[in-house]
Design a protein around this motif. Structure first.
Motif, short mmCIF file in Angstrom:
data_model
loop_
_atom_site.label_atom_id
_atom_site.label_comp_id
_atom_site.label_asym_id
_atom_site.label_seq_id
_atom_site.Cartn_x
_atom_site.Cartn_y
_atom_site.Cartn_z
N GLN A 349 9.65 5.85 -8.62
CA GLN A 349 10.79 5.68 -8.48
C GLN A 349 11.31 6.45 -6.78
O GLN A 349 12.29 5.84 -6.60
N ASP A 352 9.87 5.16 -4.09
CA ASP A 352 10.40 3.08 -4.06
C ASP A 352 11.60 3.37 -3.04
O ASP A 352 11.53 3.42 -2.35
N SER A 432 4.18 4.56 -6.78
CA SER A 432 4.79 3.99 -6.72
C SER A 432 5.42 3.04 -8.22
O SER A 432 4.69 3.66 -9.00
N HIS A 433 6.55 2.89 -8.74
CA HIS A 433 6.99 2.24 -9.82
C HIS A 433 6.43 0.37 -10.18
O HIS A 433 6.61 0.21 -10.80
N SER A 434 6.04 0.04 -8.95
CA SER A 434 5.38 -1.38 -9.17
C SER A 434 4.29 -1.36 -8.30
O SER A 434 3.17 -0.69 -8.31
N GLU A 435 3.29 -2.60 -8.86
CA GLU A 435 1.97 -2.42 -8.17
C GLU A 435 1.87 -3.24 -6.99
O GLU A 435 2.87 -3.82 -6.43
N ARG A 437 -0.14 0.13 -7.32
CA ARG A 437 0.46 2.34 -7.38
C ARG A 437 -1.45 2.20 -7.69
O ARG A 437 -2.18 2.11 -8.45
#
Length: 494
Positions: A349, A352, A432-435, A437
């Motif tokens: 996070q 990001d 990252s917190h999202s794909e 990652r």
């Protein structure tokens, strides 16, 4: 030579066994990492921290081209450091529930805000609006047993850290009164226009990890800062600071104190911020500017700094986890829906938000004319340096140097003592917190994890957290200053 190499190899192999959870270790390695089992867990952990500390010492090197002259402005004061719980008890304030206040108007507001942040173990800074009540509290703080006076203000603290390097000449501009002037390092130059007859005082209410007041228990050591500081609040010495740069000819400008204007009210800060931007814009374009952020609560004010005014004209910023999340909340950035971090901030996070800052407000966007190419993020457990490719060098050493000074200064020692610190950084994390990652991990023998996202490179290193910190005030300033000392701007004039 062979024996040293063998020991190093054994240590590296030991760390590999340790991380992969091997239940049986070769007998010759036990002398370095100790026997397995619950009885030796503390000893093994301490030796893990020693591996990291030793790696820092061997890997941290000064850049090829160092700063020779650094100008720092514009907030400076005298800090009165005192036990927060002790002072509030002396003021006959009873414990209760916490509540944040953007501006403190009474000692009850002070109590509620202090409890609010103490129960979270978070640092914060607030303006106290009532001058007479503040003076009364300040007198009580100065007279409280064990109260200590220190150099205060981000600019003055960063100047003190920079002045520990004999090859760097430092200019400090801010409201410098007689007491502060007496306390400053003799190597620091203060322009005459920056001197004033009286000092500005800030009260620093500290608390220890596990300290309890009523039902409130601090999860970690930290501090709550408040003041009634008009000179710093108006950035009254900014024009003097900029005017002094022509004669001083700095290689680097470090700017702080913008957060102090927030407590002056919207009408005042709107006008003063425009004047501040005009003054900063007069600084020669080839001189890099580092902006040190601090705790703020007004989203409109933060947006003015971020989108319209200051951030596009600085090269580098330094900030902690609270400031990072608030910056994203104010600008509707990644993870803006988070009300607060839950424990150690998630590395993915954080990554990001750092990427968003450099893409939205910096040079990571190829079409942007913004100067921002570097963000130095620090939190209790780890630090991350994010830079746009092609602009900065020696950033692995810079992020490690910042973490090392956080560990040593918190414990009040010149070097890191592995017996007094503990590793709290995650051993594995995602970029990252999202794909899409990637899964990354910490290598204690080479304690800098590097990853890239687009044209931004991230350097992350753990912090060896002091178990019993002696003083938490100024750690962020020391971290940022140390990171700057070890940073090299590519293409900088000789």
């Amino acid at each position: 030579m062979w024996r040293k190499a063998s020991v190093a190899a054994l240590l590296a192999l030991a760390v590999g066994y340790f991380y992969h959870g091997c239940p049986e270790l070769p007998e010759q390695l036990l002398q370095y990492i100790g026997p397995t089992g619950d009885q030796s867990s503390q000893q093994s952990q301490r030796r893990l921290e020693q591996v990291i500390s030793d790696a820092w010492d061997s890997l941290i090197k000064l850049p090829t081209r160092q700063w020779g002259r650094v100008a720092v402005g514009v907030n400076a004061c005298v800090d009165v450091v005192v036990s927060g719980v002790g002072l509030l008890q002396a003021l006959a304030v009873d414990p209760g529930s916490g509540l944040d206040h953007e501006v403190l108007n009474s000692k009850e507001d002070l109590r509620e805000a202090f409890i609010h942040f103490m129960e979270r173990g978070a640092a914060a800074e607030r303006f106290f609006s009532d001058k007479e009540v503040f003076r009364w509290i300040a007198r009580a703080a100065a007279e409280y047993p064990g109260a200590k006076l220190y150099v205060g203000g981000n600019a003055a603290l960063m100047s003190q850290k920079l002045a520990t390097y004999p090859d760097i000449m430092v200019l400090l501009c801010g409201p410098v009164g007689p007491k502060l002037h007496e306390m400053l390092d003799e190597q620091i130059v203060v322009p005459p226009g920056s001197l004033q007859e009286t000092d500005e005082y800030h009260l620093i209410l500290e608390y220890k990890a596990g300290e309890q007041w009523g039902l409130t228990r601090a999860p970690q050591a930290n501090r709550f800062i408040f003041s009634h500081d008009v000179a710093n609040g108006e950035m009254s010495t900014l024009e003097t600071f900029v005017a002094s740069l022509e004669e001083f000819q700095p290689d680097l400008v470090v700017l702080s104190g913008l957060h102090m204007m927030e407590g002056q009210g919207r009408e005042l800060w709107e006008e003063r911020l425009k004047e501040a931007v005009a003054a900063i814009s007069d600084i020669r374009h080839d001189i890099p500017i580092h902006l040190e952020l601090a705790s703020m609560t007004d989203k409109d004010y933060m947006n003015s700094i971020m989108q319209e005014q200051v951030m596009p004209i600085v090269s580098s910023i330094g900030l902690n986890e609270q400031e990072l999340l608030f910056l994203s909340q104010a600008g509707d950035g990644p993870h803006a829906q988070l009300p607060a971090w839950n424990g150690v901030p998630d590395v993915g996070q954080v990554s990001d938000i750092l990427l968003w800052i450099l893409e939205r407000h910096g040079r990571a966007d190829p079409s942007s004319e913004a100067d921002l190419t570097r963000v130095h993020f620090h939190t209790l457990a780890y630090h991350v340096l994010a830079t746009v490719d092609g602009h900065w060098a020696n950033q692995a050493a810079a992020v490690m140097a910042g973490a090392r000074v956080a560990s040593s200064q918190a414990c009040g020692s010149a070097v890191v003592d592995a017996a007094k610190v503990v590793l709290k950084a995650p051993r594995s994390f995602r970029d990252s917190h999202s794909e899409p990652r990637a899964e990354l991990s910490l290598d204690p023998a080479a304690p800098v994890t590097v990853w890239r996202r687009g044209n931004v490179t991230f350097h992350m290193t753990p912090v060896l957290v002091c178990k019993e910190p002696l003083r938490t005030v100024g750690l962020g300033d020391a971290i940022s200053a140390e990171g700057l000392v070890y940073s090299e701007l590519k293409g900088r004039r000789p």
